[in-house]
Design a protein around this motif. Sequence first.
Motif, short mmCIF file in Angstrom:
data_model
loop_
_atom_site.label_atom_id
_atom_site.label_comp_id
_atom_site.label_asym_id
_atom_site.label_seq_id
_atom_site.Cartn_x
_atom_site.Cartn_y
_atom_site.Cartn_z
N SER A 15 -2.69 -18.36 15.77
CA SER A 15 -1.21 -18.92 15.25
C SER A 15 -0.70 -17.77 14.67
O SER A 15 -1.54 -17.06 13.87
CB SER A 15 -1.24 -20.21 14.54
N PHE A 16 0.40 -17.71 14.50
CA PHE A 16 1.11 -16.74 13.68
C PHE A 16 2.33 -17.36 12.64
O PHE A 16 2.69 -18.66 13.11
CB PHE A 16 2.09 -16.24 14.63
N GLY A 17 2.40 -16.89 11.41
CA GLY A 17 3.40 -17.32 10.59
C GLY A 17 4.61 -16.79 10.86
O GLY A 17 5.17 -16.61 11.97
N THR A 18 5.30 -16.39 10.01
CA THR A 18 6.72 -15.75 10.11
C THR A 18 6.48 -14.02 10.38
O THR A 18 5.66 -13.69 9.99
CB THR A 18 7.35 -15.48 8.68
N LEU A 55 7.99 -17.79 17.03
CA LEU A 55 7.51 -17.13 18.10
C LEU A 55 7.82 -17.50 19.45
O LEU A 55 8.34 -16.70 20.39
CB LEU A 55 6.04 -16.49 17.79
N ASP A 56 7.41 -18.77 19.79
CA ASP A 56 7.45 -19.08 21.33
C ASP A 56 9.00 -19.20 21.66
O ASP A 56 9.42 -18.70 22.78
CB ASP A 56 6.98 -20.33 21.42
N GLU A 57 9.79 -19.32 20.72
CA GLU A 57 11.48 -19.51 20.87
C GLU A 57 11.89 -18.13 21.18
O GLU A 57 12.64 -17.61 22.00
CB GLU A 57 12.22 -20.03 19.70
N LYS A 62 14.04 -13.20 24.33
CA LYS A 62 14.11 -11.87 24.27
C LYS A 62 14.13 -11.16 25.59
O LYS A 62 14.11 -11.68 26.77
CB LYS A 62 12.86 -11.09 23.36
N PRO A 63 14.88 -10.12 25.61
CA PRO A 63 15.06 -9.55 26.95
C PRO A 63 13.80 -8.78 27.37
O PRO A 63 13.01 -8.72 26.69
CB PRO A 63 16.08 -8.32 26.60
N PRO A 64 13.84 -8.45 28.51
CA PRO A 64 12.58 -8.08 29.33
C PRO A 64 12.32 -6.70 28.92
O PRO A 64 13.14 -5.92 28.34
CB PRO A 64 12.92 -8.22 30.75
N PRO A 65 10.83 -6.20 28.69
CA PRO A 65 10.72 -4.83 28.34
C PRO A 65 11.24 -3.75 29.17
O PRO A 65 11.57 -3.96 30.32
CB PRO A 65 9.10 -4.94 28.48
N ARG A 66 11.66 -2.70 28.67
CA ARG A 66 12.27 -1.34 29.26
C ARG A 66 10.96 -0.65 30.13
O ARG A 66 10.09 -0.87 29.57
CB ARG A 66 13.10 -0.55 28.49
#
Length: 122
Positions: A15-18, A55-57, A62-66
Amino acid sequence: GDSTSAEFCVASSVSFGTIEIREHAMVLGDNPSTSHGPSVELDWEAMSTTTIDNLDEYESTKPPPREMNQMAMPSDLRTKVLIDSGFSMREIREITANRNSLRKKPSNGKLPTLLKLKIFKK
């Protein structure tokens, strides 16, 4: 006798925090691998920081990677970014000329040690 071993499945999770996303300004750089025009690099200090609590949101919006070819910046665009950031054409030419002279191999055959030639604008 018969020996039996018990296998245990242990559930694990991550899990990730902020999460903080930091935005940095582009500054005039001295990268000798730039073949034409000025090189740019990220300023050390962040201009802004965005905090993400979910993080899931973030991952879902987020846009796709370039692609790699989308990350190359033409020399005229690098020059425009630097001028818009407050660098003068004189400063850009001077650092670019110094970088180019460091790239040349001296007559003794040894490559020069690259110096940090950086001018910061705020």
